[in-house]
Design a protein around this motif. Structure first.
Motif, PDB file in Angstrom:
ATOM      1  N   ILE A 268       0.677  -0.998  -0.006  1.00 14.26           N
ATOM      2  CA  ILE A 268       0.015   0.617   0.049  1.00 14.26           C
ATOM      3  C   ILE A 268       1.083   1.182   0.194  1.00 14.26           C
ATOM      4  N   HIS A 269       0.513   2.257  -1.248  1.00  9.35           N
ATOM      5  CA  HIS A 269       0.737   4.010  -0.571  1.00  9.35           C
ATOM      6  C   HIS A 269       0.008   4.311   0.292  1.00  9.35           C
ATOM      7  N   THR A 270       0.122   4.562   1.018  1.00  9.35           N
ATOM      8  CA  THR A 270      -0.767   5.352   2.358  1.00  9.35           C
ATOM      9  C   THR A 270      -0.175   6.349   1.889  1.00  9.35           C
ATOM     10  N   GLN A 271       0.484   7.074   1.562  1.00  8.47           N
ATOM     11  CA  GLN A 271       1.201   9.069   1.402  1.00  8.47           C
ATOM     12  C   GLN A 271      -0.246   9.292   0.234  1.00  8.47           C
ATOM     13  N   LEU A 272      -0.511   8.601  -0.200  1.00 13.62           N
ATOM     14  CA  LEU A 272      -1.668   9.153  -2.085  1.00 13.62           C
ATOM     15  C   LEU A 272      -2.875   8.829  -1.341  1.00 13.62           C
TER      16      LEU A 272
ATOM     17  N   VAL B   6       3.076  -9.978  -4.739  1.00 13.44           N
ATOM     18  CA  VAL B   6       1.947  -9.850  -3.854  1.00 13.44           C
ATOM     19  C   VAL B   6       1.007  -8.737  -5.051  1.00 13.44           C
ATOM     20  N   VAL B   7      -0.121  -9.600  -4.759  1.00 10.33           N
ATOM     21  CA  VAL B   7      -1.371  -8.835  -6.128  1.00 10.33           C
ATOM     22  C   VAL B   7      -1.814  -7.922  -5.171  1.00 10.33           C
ATOM     23  N   CYS B   8      -2.404  -7.019  -6.335  1.00  8.82           N
ATOM     24  CA  CYS B   8      -3.685  -5.711  -5.682  1.00  8.82           C
ATOM     25  C   CYS B   8      -5.043  -5.774  -6.848  1.00  8.82           C
ATOM     26  N   ASN B   9      -5.347  -6.636  -6.579  1.00 10.90           N
ATOM     27  CA  ASN B   9      -6.739  -6.719  -7.680  1.00 10.90           C
ATOM     28  C   ASN B   9      -7.629  -5.472  -7.414  1.00 10.90           C
ATOM     29  N   GLY B  10      -7.722  -5.147  -6.973  1.00  7.63           N
ATOM     30  CA  GLY B  10      -8.458  -3.775  -6.835  1.00  7.63           C
ATOM     31  C   GLY B  10      -7.989  -2.119  -8.240  1.00  7.63           C
ATOM     32  N   SER B  11      -6.631  -2.539  -7.543  1.00  9.67           N
ATOM     33  CA  SER B  11      -5.798  -0.967  -7.886  1.00  9.67           C
ATOM     34  C   SER B  11      -5.612  -1.633  -9.311  1.00  9.67           C
ATOM     35  N   ILE B  12      -5.336  -2.689  -9.889  1.00  6.32           N
ATOM     36  CA  ILE B  12      -5.116  -2.931 -11.535  1.00  6.32           C
ATOM     37  C   ILE B  12      -6.399  -3.536 -12.149  1.00  6.32           C
TER      38      ILE B  12
ATOM     39  N   GLY C 114       3.774 -22.814  -6.709  1.00 11.07           N
ATOM     40  CA  GLY C 114       4.102 -23.445  -5.176  1.00 11.07           C
ATOM     41  C   GLY C 114       4.378 -21.912  -4.769  1.00 11.07           C
ATOM     42  N   GLY C 115       4.357 -21.160  -5.110  1.00 11.00           N
ATOM     43  CA  GLY C 115       3.766 -19.980  -4.811  1.00 11.00           C
ATOM     44  C   GLY C 115       3.446 -18.880  -3.416  1.00 11.00           C
ATOM     45  N   THR C 116       4.162 -18.826  -2.776  1.00 14.18           N
ATOM     46  CA  THR C 116       2.786 -17.869  -1.298  1.00 14.18           C
ATOM     47  C   THR C 116       2.494 -16.468  -2.073  1.00 14.18           C
ATOM     48  N   VAL C 117       1.109 -15.879  -2.010  1.00 12.89           N
ATOM     49  CA  VAL C 117       0.758 -15.202  -2.830  1.00 12.89           C
ATOM     50  C   VAL C 117       0.133 -14.135  -1.546  1.00 12.89           C
ATOM     51  N   GLY C 118       0.168 -12.859  -1.362  1.00 14.05           N
ATOM     52  CA  GLY C 118       0.014 -12.096   0.030  1.00 14.05           C
ATOM     53  C   GLY C 118      -1.423 -10.557  -1.029  1.00 14.05           C
ATOM     54  N   LEU C 119      -2.038 -10.322  -0.347  1.00 11.86           N
ATOM     55  CA  LEU C 119      -3.058  -8.679  -0.543  1.00 11.86           C
ATOM     56  C   LEU C 119      -2.120  -7.750  -1.149  1.00 11.86           C
ATOM     57  N   GLY C 120      -2.596  -6.799  -1.399  1.00 14.74           N
ATOM     58  CA  GLY C 120      -2.190  -5.551  -0.978  1.00 14.74           C
ATOM     59  C   GLY C 120      -3.504  -4.755  -1.807  1.00 14.74           C
ATOM     60  N   SER C 121      -4.001  -3.297  -1.075  1.00 14.86           N
ATOM     61  CA  SER C 121      -5.268  -2.366  -2.052  1.00 14.86           C
ATOM     62  C   SER C 121      -4.494  -1.688  -2.640  1.00 14.86           C
ATOM     63  N   ASP C 122      -2.825  -1.333  -2.205  1.00 18.26           N
ATOM     64  CA  ASP C 122      -2.339  -0.512  -3.831  1.00 18.26           C
ATOM     65  C   ASP C 122      -2.247   0.964  -3.230  1.00 18.26           C
ATOM     66  N   GLN C 123      -3.300   1.302  -3.127  1.00 19.45           N
ATOM     67  CA  GLN C 123      -3.194   3.244  -2.655  1.00 19.45           C
ATOM     68  C   GLN C 123      -4.990   3.399  -3.099  1.00 19.45           C
ATOM     69  N   ALA C 124      -5.069   4.238  -2.809  1.00 18.37           N
ATOM     70  CA  ALA C 124      -6.637   4.820  -3.102  1.00 18.37           C
ATOM     71  C   ALA C 124      -6.828   5.622  -3.816  1.00 18.37           C
ATOM     72  N   ALA C 125      -5.378   6.209  -4.893  1.00 19.80           N
ATOM     73  CA  ALA C 125      -5.759   6.981  -6.039  1.00 19.80           C
ATOM     74  C   ALA C 125      -5.691   5.885  -7.339  1.00 19.80           C
ATOM     75  N   GLY C 126      -5.798   4.869  -7.195  1.00 17.43           N
ATOM     76  CA  GLY C 126      -5.724   3.938  -7.571  1.00 17.43           C
ATOM     77  C   GLY C 126      -6.620   2.781  -8.144  1.00 17.43           C
ATOM     78  N   ASN C 127      -8.211   2.558  -6.594  1.00 19.76           N
ATOM     79  CA  ASN C 127      -8.018   1.806  -5.960  1.00 19.76           C
ATOM     80  C   ASN C 127      -9.745   1.952  -5.410  1.00 19.76           C
ATOM     81  N   ASN C 128      -9.856   3.188  -5.016  1.00 23.31           N
ATOM     82  CA  ASN C 128     -10.344   4.159  -4.550  1.00 23.31           C
ATOM     83  C   ASN C 128     -10.962   3.030  -3.008  1.00 23.31           C
ATOM     84  N   ASN C 129      -9.926   2.406  -2.290  1.00 21.59           N
ATOM     85  CA  ASN C 129     -10.679   2.280  -0.807  1.00 21.59           C
ATOM     86  C   ASN C 129      -9.371   1.725  -0.423  1.00 21.59           C
ATOM     87  N   CYS C 130      -8.577   1.182   0.413  1.00 22.16           N
ATOM     88  CA  CYS C 130      -8.137   0.500   0.739  1.00 22.16           C
ATOM     89  C   CYS C 130      -8.677  -0.318   2.453  1.00 22.16           C
ATOM     90  N   ASN C 131      -8.545  -1.717   1.424  1.00 19.77           N
ATOM     91  CA  ASN C 131      -9.898  -2.172   2.608  1.00 19.77           C
ATOM     92  C   ASN C 131      -9.415  -3.835   2.079  1.00 19.77           C
TER      93      ASN C 131
END
Length: 462
Positions: A76-80, A291-297, A314-331
């Protein structure tokens, strides 16, 4: 030993082992900032009594509540946060959309952005942030400390020169900027890494392979290895990056990073939407994380990140919201739902990306993506007390059915985040009874309304 807080009679999701670790009448006991007991309520009470844990300072009857590990936003980029909604439904989102506004964010607005983002996320159960800094700033670190959140500040290194906005041309990288950002990353590491009893733990953040020179890429890797820091990087995130890499190095991103020994268990890639199938497997098989950011991408590029093929390799995947500028929420609840939906659409298979896998990606797999799985991500004895309660009496989570069990699916597909009723981080209550305990929300919103103009021009807030 006294028990500081005992949660009992909960729908308990431990996320330990395989699956979601559901216990229908579960309890968790916390002393200090650690979990000391987890299990069936009656068994936990009996074990505490047998161990001589006589004093229970606070008991929380969690009947009708789902008790889960705190959710993890691994990128996440909280500064955006103040750029929410300024660049949607357009092509070339980064260069022509958000960047002209981002470059004009004043230092105080950067902090307000982070405060706004964290307020939103905490209310929706996010307890850990993989915050990829855009503007390195000690004031942001001080906000981390006062807010009570758990953070992996990802310390950025970049060499973005004046030709950045010139589409189709090779970027002019600025060696002085690269050295300055590298020095600042090491300074922030020295001052804040390990602060607040380990609640703040840094990562090295070479911003993207096309945003830094080969020399700086190597320097970041060497510094991270010397200091024992994991690396997170925007990787194979768009055709712009691929074009730049092929113009400058005659290579695609993944082979280039492999050549420089980046692909190892200490490396986490973000996005990888432009990686081909062989490259996805190569990164996963090297032990690196994604890390995938589906809402943003999904909103910015109309694409589906490669979570499923990465997991199949066999890989591990986490989730990210990326930023409100491209996702519109951080949830993170939103990210779980979109990740499951996108997986099903990608494979055209309703059994793909099931709810229990999405919930793991938001908790224990997110912890693994940040290198924190020994401390957080599941509710187990000895781990840090980062946990949330979700009130199942909300309309979105009713009815609760035991057979067939529907609560996992409803947490992923139906919950919106407003059902979160309680948040504890590091043994400290940060949200309860509808109020944040560590931030003055009204004051933040009031300052935003008074200082951020409602009219914007293409370059910055004017």
């Amino acid at each position: 030993m006294a028990v500081d807080c005992l949660f009992k009679h909960a729908h308990l999701f431990t996320l330990a082992g395989e699956g979601v670790g559901y216990i229908p009448d579960g309890a968790v006991a916390v002393t200090g900032n650690r979990i000391i007991a987890v299990g069936d309520t009656n068994q936990v009470l009996a074990d505490l009594a047998a161990a001589g844990n006589g004093v229970i300072k606070q008991e929380i009857d969690a009947t009708h509540q789902a008790l889960l590990p705190g959710l993890i936003d691994a990128h996440i980029h909280t500064q955006l946060g103040l750029l929410r909604g300024v660049a949607q439904d357009m092509h070339d989102w980064m260069m022509q959309g958000v960047l002209p506004y981002m470059l004009e964010l004043k230092p105080r607005w950067q902090i307000l952005s982070s405060q706004l983002t964290v307020m939103e996320a905490l209310r929706a159960g996010t307890t850990t942030f993989g915050d990829f800094l855009v503007f390195p700033d000690p004031a942001l670190m001080e906000f981390y400390l006062s807010s009570g959140i758990r953070v992996r500040p990802i310390l950025p290194v970049f060499e973005i020169g004046p030709e950045l906005l010139a589409g189709g041309k090779l970027y002019q990288l600025d060696d002085h900027m690269g050295q300055a950002s590298y020095n600042e990353a090491l300074r922030l590491y020295a001052e804040y890494h390990g602060a607040a009893d380990g609640r703040i733990q840094c990562m090295m953040g070479p911003f993207a392979p096309d945003f830094i020179s080969e020399k700086t890429l190597v320097k970041c890797k060497d510094a991270a290895a010397a200091k024992g820091l994991p690396i997170q990087m925007h990787t194979a995130q768009g055709d712009r990056e691929t074009e730049q890499m092929e113009m400058r190095y005659k290579k695609r991103t993944i082979p280039y990073l492999d050549e420089h020994e980046y692909l190892d268990p200490e490396f986490t890639a973000v996005h990888m939407t432009m990686a081909n199938n062989d490259e996805v497997h190569q990164v996963a098989e090297a032990g690196s994380k994604l890390v995938v950011c589906n809402g943003s991408i999904g909103l910015i590029d109309g694409m589906i990140p490669p979570a499923i093929p990465f997991q199949e390799a066999g890989g591990t995947v986490g989730l990210g919201s990326d930023q409100a500028a491209g996702n519109n929420n951080c949830n993170v609840f939103n990210e779980m739902k979109l990740t499951a939906f996108f997986g099903k659409m990608r494979n055209q298979d309703p059994t793909a990306m099931p709810a229990d896998r999405a919930l793991r990606m938001a908790t224990i797999d997110g912890a693994k993506a940040l290198g924190l799985e020994d401390e957080i991500g599941s509710l187990e004895v000895g781990k840090k007390a980062d946990l949330i309660l979700v009130d199942t009496r909300h309309p979105t989570l009713q009815p609760v059915i035991e057979a067939p069990f529907n609560l996992t699916a409803n947490l992923v597909y139906a919950a919106r985040g407003n059902e979160v009723s309680f948040v504890m981080i590091d043994g400290r209550v940060v949200f309860d009874d509808g109020k944040l305990q560590t931030m003055d929300e009204d004051a933040v919103i009031q300052e935003i309304r008074e200082t951020v103009p409602s009219r914007r021009k293409k370059v910055g807030f004017m």
